[in-house]
Design a protein around this motif. Structure first.
Motif, PDB file in Angstrom:
ATOM      1  N   ILE A 212       1.614  10.511  -2.967  1.00 56.82           N
ATOM      2  CA  ILE A 212       1.389  10.912  -1.574  1.00 56.82           C
ATOM      3  C   ILE A 212       2.715  10.916  -0.813  1.00 56.82           C
ATOM      4  CG2 ILE A 212       0.218  10.275   0.573  1.00 56.82           C
ATOM      5  CD1 ILE A 212      -2.036   9.143  -1.108  1.00 56.82           C
ATOM      6  N   GLN A 213       2.912  11.923   0.011  1.00 59.58           N
ATOM      7  CA  GLN A 213       4.140  12.038   0.800  1.00 59.58           C
ATOM      8  C   GLN A 213       4.340  10.763   1.614  1.00 59.58           C
ATOM      9  OE1 GLN A 213       5.186  12.415   4.090  1.00 59.58           O
ATOM     10  NE2 GLN A 213       7.193  13.299   3.654  1.00 59.58           N
ATOM     11  N   PRO A 214       5.546  10.201   1.643  1.00 59.73           N
ATOM     12  CA  PRO A 214       5.763   8.863   2.220  1.00 59.73           C
ATOM     13  C   PRO A 214       5.314   8.700   3.673  1.00 59.73           C
ATOM     14  CG  PRO A 214       7.678   9.544   0.959  1.00 59.73           C
ATOM     15  CD  PRO A 214       6.758  10.726   1.008  1.00 59.73           C
ATOM     16  N   VAL A 215       5.584   9.685   4.523  1.00 56.03           N
ATOM     17  CA  VAL A 215       5.198   9.539   5.933  1.00 56.03           C
ATOM     18  C   VAL A 215       3.680   9.490   6.058  1.00 56.03           C
ATOM     19  CG1 VAL A 215       5.292  10.589   8.221  1.00 56.03           C
ATOM     20  CG2 VAL A 215       7.321  10.632   6.750  1.00 56.03           C
ATOM     21  N   LEU A 216       2.989  10.336   5.321  1.00 60.46           N
ATOM     22  CA  LEU A 216       1.525  10.295   5.307  1.00 60.46           C
ATOM     23  C   LEU A 216       1.038   8.977   4.709  1.00 60.46           C
ATOM     24  CD1 LEU A 216      -1.264  11.558   5.665  1.00 60.46           C
ATOM     25  CD2 LEU A 216      -0.944  12.710   3.460  1.00 60.46           C
ATOM     26  N   ALA A 217       1.752   8.484   3.697  1.00 59.80           N
ATOM     27  CA  ALA A 217       1.379   7.217   3.067  1.00 59.80           C
ATOM     28  C   ALA A 217       1.491   6.050   4.047  1.00 59.80           C
ATOM     29  CB  ALA A 217       2.258   6.960   1.844  1.00 59.80           C
TER      30      ALA A 217
ATOM     31  N   ILE B  79      11.267  10.176  -4.302  1.00 64.43           N
ATOM     32  CA  ILE B  79      10.241  10.090  -3.261  1.00 64.43           C
ATOM     33  C   ILE B  79      10.873  10.162  -1.886  1.00 64.43           C
ATOM     34  CG2 ILE B  79       8.532   8.543  -2.228  1.00 64.43           C
ATOM     35  CD1 ILE B  79       7.815   7.627  -5.030  1.00 64.43           C
ATOM     36  N   LEU B  80      12.000   9.498  -1.733  1.00 64.81           N
ATOM     37  CA  LEU B  80      12.692   9.523  -0.449  1.00 64.81           C
ATOM     38  C   LEU B  80      13.132  10.938  -0.096  1.00 64.81           C
ATOM     39  CD1 LEU B  80      13.747   7.693   1.844  1.00 64.81           C
ATOM     40  CD2 LEU B  80      15.899   7.545   0.601  1.00 64.81           C
ATOM     41  N   LYS B  81      13.526  11.715  -1.092  1.00 66.22           N
ATOM     42  CA  LYS B  81      14.016  13.070  -0.831  1.00 66.22           C
ATOM     43  C   LYS B  81      12.919  14.005  -0.351  1.00 66.22           C
ATOM     44  CE  LYS B  81      17.981  12.970  -4.000  1.00 66.22           C
ATOM     45  NZ  LYS B  81      18.571  13.532  -5.238  1.00 66.22           N
ATOM     46  N   THR B  82      11.649  13.617  -0.554  1.00 60.54           N
ATOM     47  CA  THR B  82      10.561  14.459  -0.043  1.00 60.54           C
ATOM     48  C   THR B  82      10.438  14.377   1.476  1.00 60.54           C
ATOM     49  OG1 THR B  82       8.900  12.695  -0.295  1.00 60.54           O
ATOM     50  CG2 THR B  82       9.284  14.157  -2.184  1.00 60.54           C
ATOM     51  N   ILE B  83      11.120  13.420   2.097  1.00 62.12           N
ATOM     52  CA  ILE B  83      11.064  13.277   3.556  1.00 62.12           C
ATOM     53  C   ILE B  83      11.911  14.343   4.238  1.00 62.12           C
ATOM     54  CG2 ILE B  83      11.569  11.739   5.494  1.00 62.12           C
ATOM     55  CD1 ILE B  83      10.995   9.399   3.669  1.00 62.12           C
TER      56      ILE B  83
ATOM     57  N   MET C 163       0.830  -1.199   0.000  1.00 59.55           N
ATOM     58  CA  MET C 163       0.000   0.000   0.000  1.00 59.55           C
ATOM     59  C   MET C 163       0.868   1.254   0.000  1.00 59.55           C
ATOM     60  SD  MET C 163      -3.190  -0.771  -0.212  1.00 59.55           S
ATOM     61  CE  MET C 163      -4.294  -2.160   0.025  1.00 59.55           C
ATOM     62  N   LEU C 164       1.939   1.228   0.778  1.00 55.64           N
ATOM     63  CA  LEU C 164       2.863   2.373   0.810  1.00 55.64           C
ATOM     64  C   LEU C 164       3.434   2.639  -0.574  1.00 55.64           C
ATOM     65  CD1 LEU C 164       4.868   4.425   2.188  1.00 55.64           C
ATOM     66  CD2 LEU C 164       6.439   2.477   2.323  1.00 55.64           C
ATOM     67  N   PHE C 165       3.938   1.606  -1.234  1.00 55.20           N
ATOM     68  CA  PHE C 165       4.539   1.786  -2.552  1.00 55.20           C
ATOM     69  C   PHE C 165       3.496   2.287  -3.555  1.00 55.20           C
ATOM     70  CE2 PHE C 165       8.118  -0.052  -0.711  1.00 55.20           C
ATOM     71  CZ  PHE C 165       9.186  -0.101  -1.601  1.00 55.20           C
ATOM     72  N   THR C 166       2.285   1.757  -3.457  1.00 51.28           N
ATOM     73  CA  THR C 166       1.228   2.189  -4.369  1.00 51.28           C
ATOM     74  C   THR C 166       0.876   3.657  -4.151  1.00 51.28           C
ATOM     75  OG1 THR C 166       0.313  -0.052  -4.410  1.00 51.28           O
ATOM     76  CG2 THR C 166      -1.131   1.740  -5.113  1.00 51.28           C
ATOM     77  N   LEU C 167       0.682   4.045  -2.902  1.00 54.47           N
ATOM     78  CA  LEU C 167       0.303   5.418  -2.584  1.00 54.47           C
ATOM     79  C   LEU C 167       1.404   6.404  -2.932  1.00 54.47           C
ATOM     80  CD1 LEU C 167      -1.373   4.766   0.888  1.00 54.47           C
ATOM     81  CD2 LEU C 167      -2.554   5.394  -1.217  1.00 54.47           C
ATOM     82  N   ALA C 168       2.657   6.041  -2.630  1.00 54.85           N
ATOM     83  CA  ALA C 168       3.764   6.969  -2.845  1.00 54.85           C
ATOM     84  C   ALA C 168       4.149   7.084  -4.313  1.00 54.85           C
ATOM     85  CB  ALA C 168       4.979   6.536  -2.014  1.00 54.85           C
TER      86      ALA C 168
ATOM     87  N   PHE D 105       6.059   1.177   7.191  1.00 53.80           N
ATOM     88  CA  PHE D 105       7.265   1.865   7.653  1.00 53.80           C
ATOM     89  C   PHE D 105       8.513   1.030   7.420  1.00 53.80           C
ATOM     90  CE2 PHE D 105      10.490   2.274  10.900  1.00 53.80           C
ATOM     91  CZ  PHE D 105      10.907   3.573  10.665  1.00 53.80           C
ATOM     92  N   ILE D 106       8.432  -0.279   7.689  1.00 53.13           N
ATOM     93  CA  ILE D 106       9.606  -1.146   7.519  1.00 53.13           C
ATOM     94  C   ILE D 106      10.148  -1.041   6.105  1.00 53.13           C
ATOM     95  CG2 ILE D 106      10.362  -3.564   7.397  1.00 53.13           C
ATOM     96  CD1 ILE D 106       8.427  -4.140   9.727  1.00 53.13           C
ATOM     97  N   PHE D 107       9.253  -1.068   5.117  1.00 47.80           N
ATOM     98  CA  PHE D 107       9.729  -1.067   3.732  1.00 47.80           C
ATOM     99  C   PHE D 107       9.971   0.344   3.201  1.00 47.80           C
ATOM    100  CE2 PHE D 107       8.427  -5.369   4.277  1.00 47.80           C
ATOM    101  CZ  PHE D 107       9.359  -6.079   3.522  1.00 47.80           C
ATOM    102  N   LEU D 108       9.487   1.358   3.900  1.00 48.18           N
ATOM    103  CA  LEU D 108       9.935   2.714   3.613  1.00 48.18           C
ATOM    104  C   LEU D 108      11.407   2.848   3.989  1.00 48.18           C
ATOM    105  CD1 LEU D 108       9.549   5.738   2.939  1.00 48.18           C
ATOM    106  CD2 LEU D 108       8.770   6.053   5.307  1.00 48.18           C
ATOM    107  N   GLN D 109      11.759   2.206   5.082  1.00 47.51           N
ATOM    108  CA  GLN D 109      13.149   2.254   5.535  1.00 47.51           C
ATOM    109  C   GLN D 109      14.046   1.366   4.677  1.00 47.51           C
ATOM    110  OE1 GLN D 109      14.321  -0.314   8.372  1.00 47.51           O
ATOM    111  NE2 GLN D 109      16.244   0.702   8.783  1.00 47.51           N
ATOM    112  N   LYS D 110      13.501   0.239   4.204  1.00 49.38           N
ATOM    113  CA  LYS D 110      14.304  -0.677   3.396  1.00 49.38           C
ATOM    114  C   LYS D 110      14.439  -0.215   1.939  1.00 49.38           C
ATOM    115  CE  LYS D 110      13.438  -4.879   6.073  1.00 49.38           C
ATOM    116  NZ  LYS D 110      14.852  -5.162   6.352  1.00 49.38           N
ATOM    117  N   LEU D 111      13.455   0.544   1.440  1.00 50.89           N
ATOM    118  CA  LEU D 111      13.477   1.158   0.104  1.00 50.89           C
ATOM    119  C   LEU D 111      13.222   0.162  -1.029  1.00 50.89           C
ATOM    120  CD1 LEU D 111      16.496   3.612   0.468  1.00 50.89           C
ATOM    121  CD2 LEU D 111      14.058   4.077   0.830  1.00 50.89           C
ATOM    122  N   ARG D 112      13.116  -1.102  -0.729  1.00 55.28           N
ATOM    123  CA  ARG D 112      12.847  -2.104  -1.780  1.00 55.28           C
ATOM    124  C   ARG D 112      11.883  -3.141  -1.240  1.00 55.28           C
ATOM    125  NH1 ARG D 112      13.985  -3.810  -6.625  1.00 55.28           N
ATOM    126  NH2 ARG D 112      13.888  -6.035  -7.083  1.00 55.28           N
ATOM    127  N   ILE D 113      11.033  -3.634  -2.145  1.00 55.62           N
ATOM    128  CA  ILE D 113      10.030  -4.607  -1.728  1.00 55.62           C
ATOM    129  C   ILE D 113       9.954  -5.735  -2.744  1.00 55.62           C
ATOM    130  CG2 ILE D 113       8.087  -3.510  -2.938  1.00 55.62           C
ATOM    131  CD1 ILE D 113       6.360  -4.154  -0.482  1.00 55.62           C
TER     132      ILE D 113
END
Length: 339
Positions: A92-97, A157-161, A82-87, A237-245
């Motif tokens: 959508i901004q990753p933290v909000l996602a 996308i990561l740089k928007t954080i 869901m995070l990857f889809t939304l972002a 959050f885990i995969f926001l931190q890992k950057l790959r899924i």
């Protein structure tokens, strides 16, 4: 000479009165950690935080709800995708996602619960694992999300954080801290409410709780959906931190369920303190023995079996029974005072 006795109902315990200010001091130190801790230490703390949050959710689900699931990796994976889809696709901004991913995962958990709740006992445990595998195979067929090989989160996308790497690391750390604090507060507030009383009644005796007017099915349903939503947020959050899924990583039973069950069993199921103790023990063992190869896994298994045989309530259960400690009291006690 007559002595009068007064009674009062209290939730706080002597230990909790000390633990509360100590917890605020610890929280203040943890909030300030990015200003004095190194990058490696912060990454380790982030991992500790999300494993503790996952352990709190599983302990709530199995220890109070009586729902022994071995398929919680389903909601970790759904939240992550869901995070990857939304972002990526909706911008959508990753933290909000991450937050929205938790909400969407809870919605997915509603029909999932209707299927899983048709099963009982060991069949429920096996069924949740099968459901997780169905989700894994399903996401592996979605080519827009990388199919079976997965995909990476674009650097843009990561740089928007944050404006630079240090800012990004700090924000990710604070988000992890917020998630683990939210998970503990969620468990505490839920158990302190009338839903918590209903859950404890169901855990002790389902027929007795039903006879007292507790709606067993809907109470369990609420717990299942609530823990799924929070688990989905943690997974995002885990995969926001890992950057790959990838499907295998997102729906890994070893990483997101087996290790979490180990943490809860070691620390003590059905308590807030147990997962805290368990995650500390797990990371100490990992730092000491992770280079031992297969012997490391054998050690974890042996410790889990020994704990279940000798200390069924876990390490915290032994401590609480020995010293009558409750750092997070969720029930009420009758206090007697002589006058």
């Amino acid at each position: 000479m007559w002595m009068s006795v007064s009674y009062s109902v209290e939730r706080a315990t002597p230990a909790s009165r000390i633990a509360m200010p100590a917890a605020f001091v610890l929280l203040a130190v943890l909030v300030a950690a990015p200003f004095f801790a190194g990058r490696a230490e912060m990454r380790l703390m982030v991992e500790v935080f999300y494993y503790l949050a996952l352990a709190q959710m599983w302990s709530l689900l199995a220890g109070y709800g009586g729902l022994v699931s071995v398929g919680q990796q389903a909601f970790v994976g759904i939240g992550a995708y869901m995070l990857f889809t939304l972002a990526i696709f909706l911008g959508i901004q990753p933290v909000l996602a991450v937050v929205l991913a938790g909400v969407l995962t809870a919605l997915v958990a509603v029909p999932t619960a209707f299927v899983a709740f048709r099963l009982r006992g060991a069949y429920f445990a096996i069924g949740t694992w099968v459901i997780a595998e169905v989700y894994r195979l399903g996401f592996a067929q979605v080519t827009a999300l990388g199919g079976g090989s997965g995909m990476s989160l674009p650097v843009g996308i990561l740089k928007t954080i944050g404006r630079d790497r240090a800012a990004i690391d700090s924000i990710i750390y604070w988000v992890a801290l917020a998630i683990v604090v939210a998970s503990i507060l969620m468990v505490y507030l839920l158990l302190s409410s009338r839903w918590g009383l209903a859950m404890r009644a169901i855990r002790d005796s389902e027929p007795a709780s039903e006879s007292l007017g507790v709606h067993n099915y809907w109470t369990k349903f609420l717990v299942y959906v609530a823990t799924a939503g929070m688990t989905g947020m943690i997974g995002a959050f885990i995969f926001l931190q890992k950057l790959r899924i990838s499907p295998d990583a997102a729906f890994s039973v070893n990483d997101w369920t087996a290790l979490v069950i180990f943490i809860v069993v070691i620390g003590g199921i059905g308590s807030i303190e147990g997962p805290i103790i368990g995650v500390i023990v797990y990371f100490i063992l990992r730092e000491i023995a992770s280079d031992w190869g297969a012997w490391y896994l054998i050690l974890l298994g042996a410790i889990a079996v020994a704990t279940m045989l000798k200390a069924r309530t876990g390490l915290w259960g032994l401590i609480a029974e020995r010293y009558d400690l409750q750092l997070f009291p969720v029930g009420r006690r009758l206090s007697m005072k002589s006058q």
